[in-house]
Design a protein around this motif. Structure first.
Motif, PDB file in Angstrom:
ATOM      1  N   LYS A 164       0.822  -1.213   0.000  1.00 26.29           N
ATOM      2  CA  LYS A 164       0.000   0.000   0.000  1.00 26.29           C
ATOM      3  C   LYS A 164       0.854   1.261   0.000  1.00 26.29           C
ATOM      4  CE  LYS A 164      -4.083  -2.024   1.985  1.00 26.29           C
ATOM      5  NZ  LYS A 164      -5.170  -1.902   2.931  1.00 26.29           N
ATOM      6  N   ASN A 165       2.112   1.155   0.441  1.00 27.20           N
ATOM      7  CA  ASN A 165       2.993   2.312   0.488  1.00 27.20           C
ATOM      8  C   ASN A 165       3.845   2.451  -0.769  1.00 27.20           C
ATOM      9  OD1 ASN A 165       2.071   3.036   3.026  1.00 27.20           O
ATOM     10  ND2 ASN A 165       3.602   1.785   4.068  1.00 27.20           N
ATOM     11  N   LEU A 166       3.699   1.549  -1.729  1.00 29.87           N
ATOM     12  CA  LEU A 166       4.498   1.598  -2.952  1.00 29.87           C
ATOM     13  C   LEU A 166       3.793   2.436  -4.017  1.00 29.87           C
ATOM     14  CD1 LEU A 166       5.566  -2.150  -3.266  1.00 29.87           C
ATOM     15  CD2 LEU A 166       6.860  -0.263  -2.261  1.00 29.87           C
ATOM     16  N   ASN A 167       4.615   3.192  -4.753  1.00 32.11           N
ATOM     17  CA  ASN A 167       4.026   3.925  -5.870  1.00 32.11           C
ATOM     18  C   ASN A 167       3.943   2.998  -7.082  1.00 32.11           C
ATOM     19  OD1 ASN A 167       6.491   3.912  -7.266  1.00 32.11           O
ATOM     20  ND2 ASN A 167       7.116   5.883  -6.403  1.00 32.11           N
ATOM     21  N   HIS A 168       3.421   3.513  -8.175  1.00 32.37           N
ATOM     22  CA  HIS A 168       3.185   2.700  -9.367  1.00 32.37           C
ATOM     23  C   HIS A 168       4.485   2.063  -9.889  1.00 32.37           C
ATOM     24  CE1 HIS A 168       1.088   1.267 -12.846  1.00 32.37           C
ATOM     25  NE2 HIS A 168       1.771   2.013 -13.690  1.00 32.37           N
ATOM     26  N   THR A 169       5.552   2.826  -9.982  1.00 30.81           N
ATOM     27  CA  THR A 169       6.831   2.323 -10.487  1.00 30.81           C
ATOM     28  C   THR A 169       7.394   1.246  -9.571  1.00 30.81           C
ATOM     29  OG1 THR A 169       7.267   4.486 -11.461  1.00 30.81           O
ATOM     30  CG2 THR A 169       9.147   3.010 -11.219  1.00 30.81           C
ATOM     31  N   GLN A 170       7.369   1.490  -8.283  1.00 32.42           N
ATOM     32  CA  GLN A 170       7.887   0.520  -7.320  1.00 32.42           C
ATOM     33  C   GLN A 170       7.075  -0.772  -7.354  1.00 32.42           C
ATOM     34  OE1 GLN A 170       7.491   2.993  -3.862  1.00 32.42           O
ATOM     35  NE2 GLN A 170       9.690   3.500  -3.801  1.00 32.42           N
TER      36      GLN A 170
END
Length: 107
Positions: free
Chosen positions: A6-12
């Motif tokens: 849930k804390n990851l952005n799209h790229t990650q």
């Protein structure tokens, strides 16, 4: 090693998915290799070879196309022919440019 997605952005998140897929493929290959070793060991233990049990795979035969009869002939050089398939030969194009018609070049 729990990852909080849930804390990851799209790229990650895409990077994590790609790494997971690579690892999944690696694990599958390892499992297949171990299974292959087990099967070969079992076959050898019974006194057979792999070919005895599974037979040899016959190579796939390639169908070769039968030669096609010549449809067009060069009036200047009777040895030059064309079946009418594929790229037009230069002599055919030159004859058309010189005013000949396709029916004039029929063999």
């Amino acid at each position: 090693m729990a990852v909080d997605i849930k804390n990851l952005n799209h790229t990650q998140l895409n990077e994590l998915i790609a790494k997971a897929q690579v690892r999944q493929n690696e694990l599958r290959k390892e499992k297949v290799a171990k299974l292959r070793e087990k099967v070969n060991a079992l076959i050898k233990a019974e006194g057979f070879t792999f070919d005895d049990v599974f037979g040899t795979r016959a190579p796939k035969s390639r169908r070769t196309a039968a030669p096609v009869a010549a449809k067009y002939r060069n009036p200047a050089n009777a040895e030059q022919t064309w079946s009418g398939r594929g790229k037009r030969p230069n002599w055919f194009n030159d004859a058309l440019k010189a005013g000949k018609k396709e029916k004039d070049l029929l063999a």
